[in-house]
Design a protein around this motif. Structure first.
Motif, PDB file in Angstrom:
ATOM      1  N   LEU A   1       0.821  -1.208   0.000  1.00 23.75           N
ATOM      2  CA  LEU A   1       0.000   0.000   0.000  1.00 23.75           C
ATOM      3  C   LEU A   1       0.856   1.261   0.000  1.00 23.75           C
ATOM      4  CD1 LEU A   1      -2.800   1.250   0.086  1.00 23.75           C
ATOM      5  CD2 LEU A   1      -2.747   1.020   2.585  1.00 23.75           C
ATOM      6  N   SER A   2       2.044   1.201   0.594  1.00 21.01           N
ATOM      7  CA  SER A   2       2.917   2.378   0.565  1.00 21.01           C
ATOM      8  C   SER A   2       3.530   2.592  -0.818  1.00 21.01           C
ATOM      9  CB  SER A   2       4.020   2.263   1.619  1.00 21.01           C
ATOM     10  OG  SER A   2       4.941   1.252   1.271  1.00 21.01           O
ATOM     11  N   ALA A   3       3.549   1.534  -1.641  1.00 15.82           N
ATOM     12  CA  ALA A   3       4.129   1.643  -2.984  1.00 15.82           C
ATOM     13  C   ALA A   3       3.090   1.836  -4.079  1.00 15.82           C
ATOM     14  CB  ALA A   3       4.960   0.394  -3.288  1.00 15.82           C
ATOM     15  N   HIS A   4       1.853   1.395  -3.819  1.00 11.63           N
ATOM     16  CA  HIS A   4       0.816   1.417  -4.860  1.00 11.63           C
ATOM     17  C   HIS A   4      -0.516   1.837  -4.258  1.00 11.63           C
ATOM     18  CE1 HIS A   4       3.628  -0.925  -7.270  1.00 11.63           C
ATOM     19  NE2 HIS A   4       3.682  -1.819  -6.305  1.00 11.63           N
ATOM     20  N   PRO A   5      -1.408   2.402  -5.061  1.00 17.95           N
ATOM     21  CA  PRO A   5      -2.769   2.625  -4.567  1.00 17.95           C
ATOM     22  C   PRO A   5      -3.443   1.272  -4.324  1.00 17.95           C
ATOM     23  CG  PRO A   5      -2.592   3.233  -6.884  1.00 17.95           C
ATOM     24  CD  PRO A   5      -1.212   2.870  -6.435  1.00 17.95           C
ATOM     25  N   TRP A   6      -4.403   1.263  -3.400  1.00 21.70           N
ATOM     26  CA  TRP A   6      -5.046   0.012  -3.008  1.00 21.70           C
ATOM     27  C   TRP A   6      -5.600  -0.791  -4.198  1.00 21.70           C
ATOM     28  CZ3 TRP A   6      -4.612  -3.262   0.626  1.00 21.70           C
ATOM     29  CH2 TRP A   6      -5.613  -4.192   0.901  1.00 21.70           C
ATOM     30  N   PRO A   7      -6.246  -0.178  -5.191  1.00 19.46           N
ATOM     31  CA  PRO A   7      -6.749  -0.995  -6.310  1.00 19.46           C
ATOM     32  C   PRO A   7      -5.646  -1.735  -7.065  1.00 19.46           C
ATOM     33  CG  PRO A   7      -7.828   1.138  -6.313  1.00 19.46           C
ATOM     34  CD  PRO A   7      -6.715   1.220  -5.295  1.00 19.46           C
ATOM     35  N   ALA A   8      -4.405  -1.250  -7.012  1.00 19.28           N
ATOM     36  CA  ALA A   8      -3.304  -1.903  -7.717  1.00 19.28           C
ATOM     37  C   ALA A   8      -2.608  -2.972  -6.877  1.00 19.28           C
ATOM     38  CB  ALA A   8      -2.282  -0.856  -8.169  1.00 19.28           C
ATOM     39  N   VAL A   9      -2.951  -3.081  -5.603  1.00 22.26           N
ATOM     40  CA  VAL A   9      -2.346  -4.097  -4.738  1.00 22.26           C
ATOM     41  C   VAL A   9      -2.946  -5.449  -5.097  1.00 22.26           C
ATOM     42  CG1 VAL A   9      -2.134  -4.917  -2.351  1.00 22.26           C
ATOM     43  CG2 VAL A   9      -1.884  -2.476  -2.868  1.00 22.26           C
ATOM     44  N   ARG A  10      -2.090  -6.415  -5.400  1.00 23.15           N
ATOM     45  CA  ARG A  10      -2.525  -7.750  -5.817  1.00 23.15           C
ATOM     46  C   ARG A  10      -2.300  -8.749  -4.680  1.00 23.15           C
ATOM     47  NH1 ARG A  10      -5.307  -5.477  -8.659  1.00 23.15           N
ATOM     48  NH2 ARG A  10      -4.719  -4.610 -10.648  1.00 23.15           N
ATOM     49  N   MET A  11      -3.316  -9.554  -4.431  1.00 24.52           N
ATOM     50  CA  MET A  11      -3.255 -10.520  -3.335  1.00 24.52           C
ATOM     51  C   MET A  11      -2.151 -11.554  -3.549  1.00 24.52           C
ATOM     52  SD  MET A  11      -5.520  -9.431  -1.198  1.00 24.52           S
ATOM     53  CE  MET A  11      -4.734  -7.916  -1.716  1.00 24.52           C
ATOM     54  N   THR A  12      -1.929 -11.969  -4.799  1.00 22.37           N
ATOM     55  CA  THR A  12      -0.869 -12.945  -5.061  1.00 22.37           C
ATOM     56  C   THR A  12       0.492 -12.371  -4.693  1.00 22.37           C
ATOM     57  OG1 THR A  12      -0.816 -12.216  -7.367  1.00 22.37           O
ATOM     58  CG2 THR A  12      -2.110 -14.179  -6.872  1.00 22.37           C
ATOM     59  N   GLU A  13       0.706 -11.084  -4.964  1.00 23.51           N
ATOM     60  CA  GLU A  13       1.982 -10.452  -4.629  1.00 23.51           C
ATOM     61  C   GLU A  13       2.137 -10.287  -3.125  1.00 23.51           C
ATOM     62  OE1 GLU A  13       2.097  -6.839  -6.912  1.00 23.51           O
ATOM     63  OE2 GLU A  13       1.880  -7.944  -8.795  1.00 23.51           O
TER      64      GLU A  13
ATOM     65  N   TRP B   1     -11.391   9.963   2.656  1.00 20.87           N
ATOM     66  CA  TRP B   1     -10.914   8.732   2.033  1.00 20.87           C
ATOM     67  C   TRP B   1     -10.842   8.953   0.528  1.00 20.87           C
ATOM     68  CZ3 TRP B   1      -9.686   4.403   4.925  1.00 20.87           C
ATOM     69  CH2 TRP B   1     -10.020   4.465   6.276  1.00 20.87           C
ATOM     70  N   ASP B   2      -9.856   8.336  -0.095  1.00 26.39           N
ATOM     71  CA  ASP B   2      -9.781   8.425  -1.548  1.00 26.39           C
ATOM     72  C   ASP B   2      -9.586   7.035  -2.125  1.00 26.39           C
ATOM     73  OD1 ASP B   2      -7.020   7.746  -1.517  1.00 26.39           O
ATOM     74  OD2 ASP B   2      -6.442   9.834  -1.354  1.00 26.39           O
ATOM     75  N   GLY B   3      -9.577   6.943  -3.424  1.00 26.84           N
ATOM     76  CA  GLY B   3      -9.472   5.655  -4.096  1.00 26.84           C
ATOM     77  C   GLY B   3      -8.141   4.961  -3.932  1.00 26.84           C
ATOM     78  N   ALA B   4      -7.148   5.647  -3.374  1.00 23.47           N
ATOM     79  CA  ALA B   4      -5.842   5.026  -3.184  1.00 23.47           C
ATOM     80  C   ALA B   4      -5.787   4.188  -1.911  1.00 23.47           C
ATOM     81  CB  ALA B   4      -4.747   6.094  -3.144  1.00 23.47           C
ATOM     82  N   LEU B   5      -6.829   4.274  -1.074  1.00 26.42           N
ATOM     83  CA  LEU B   5      -6.853   3.573   0.207  1.00 26.42           C
ATOM     84  C   LEU B   5      -7.920   2.485   0.194  1.00 26.42           C
ATOM     85  CD1 LEU B   5      -6.678   6.659   2.592  1.00 26.42           C
ATOM     86  CD2 LEU B   5      -4.809   5.131   1.947  1.00 26.42           C
ATOM     87  N   PRO B   6      -7.803   1.524   1.127  1.00 26.56           N
ATOM     88  CA  PRO B   6      -8.913   0.577   1.273  1.00 26.56           C
ATOM     89  C   PRO B   6     -10.192   1.329   1.624  1.00 26.56           C
ATOM     90  CG  PRO B   6      -6.988  -0.149   2.518  1.00 26.56           C
ATOM     91  CD  PRO B   6      -6.701   1.232   2.028  1.00 26.56           C
TER      92      PRO B   6
END
Length: 198
Positions: free
Chosen positions: A16-28, A108-113
């Motif tokens: 989350l510190s490197a990417h907005p939440w929508p770009a965070v992938r569970m596999t990674e 809250w914005d789209g970059a967060l959960p």
């Protein structure tokens, strides 16, 4: 699996510190944590559950810091110094942690959960800015009795003003809080030309 859960939360925080939440992938997240994707789903139920856990973790860390400011190690500091420490912690943590800033401000914005729709614990209402301020106020009033709860709340709200509208020199509230040695009921500022002697 407490160790797996902790590893997953650390990996998710890093993502989350490197990417907005929508770009965070569970596999990674699972790969960085060194566990299977199924373990992640077993622990959190999915991405929404992981996001809720991150929000709860941020709130818990913030409140733990409030408790440390209110009860410093060594000889107890005067109430005014501990209130100033709570204000400074609030500003520092909100500036450094986007989730804490969102919890304290409701922005809250789209970059967060997604914003929490339930409390920190089962059966509690959602922890929004008003509830969080009340929680800090109540903890401060209990730790600093007989300090009035209104004074404790005022300090937290002053700190939040620095979160929302930082000063030009970004100094935070520490320099402006004339609390050291101030008696309860002492105004935070003197009369000015528009307020007169009110």
């Amino acid at each position: 699996m407490p160790a797996a859960r902790e590893s997953l939360l650390r990996a998710a925080e890093a993502a989350l510190s490197a990417h907005p939440w929508p770009a965070v992938r569970m596999t990674e997240v699972a790969a960085v944590a060194g566990v299977s994707r199924q373990t992640l789903y077993n622990e959190f139920g999915g991405k929404a559950g992981l996001g809720r856990a991150l929000v709860r973790r941020a709130a818990d860390r913030y409140l733990d810091g409030v408790d440390r400011a209110l009860a410093p190690e060594g000889s107890p500091a005067p109430a005014a110094e501990r209130l100033a420490a709570v204000a400074e912690w609030t500003v520092r943590e909100a500036r450094a942690q986007p989730l804490v800033r969102a919890l304290l401000t409701g922005c809250w914005d789209g970059a967060l959960p997604s914003p929490p729709t339930m409390g920190l614990r089962p059966g509690q209402p959602a922890l929004g800015p008003a509830e969080l301020v009340r929680t800090v106020r109540d903890r401060a009033a209990a730790a600093l009795a007989p300090e009035p709860a209104q004074r404790c709340e005022l300090v937290v709200r002053l700190a939040l003003s620095y979160v929302l509208a930082p000063g030009e020199d970004d100094a935070g509230p520490g320099r402006l809080l004339p609390l050291q040695g101030a008696a309860p009921g002492t105004p935070l500022s003197g009369p000015n030309r528009t307020a007169g002697a009110r």
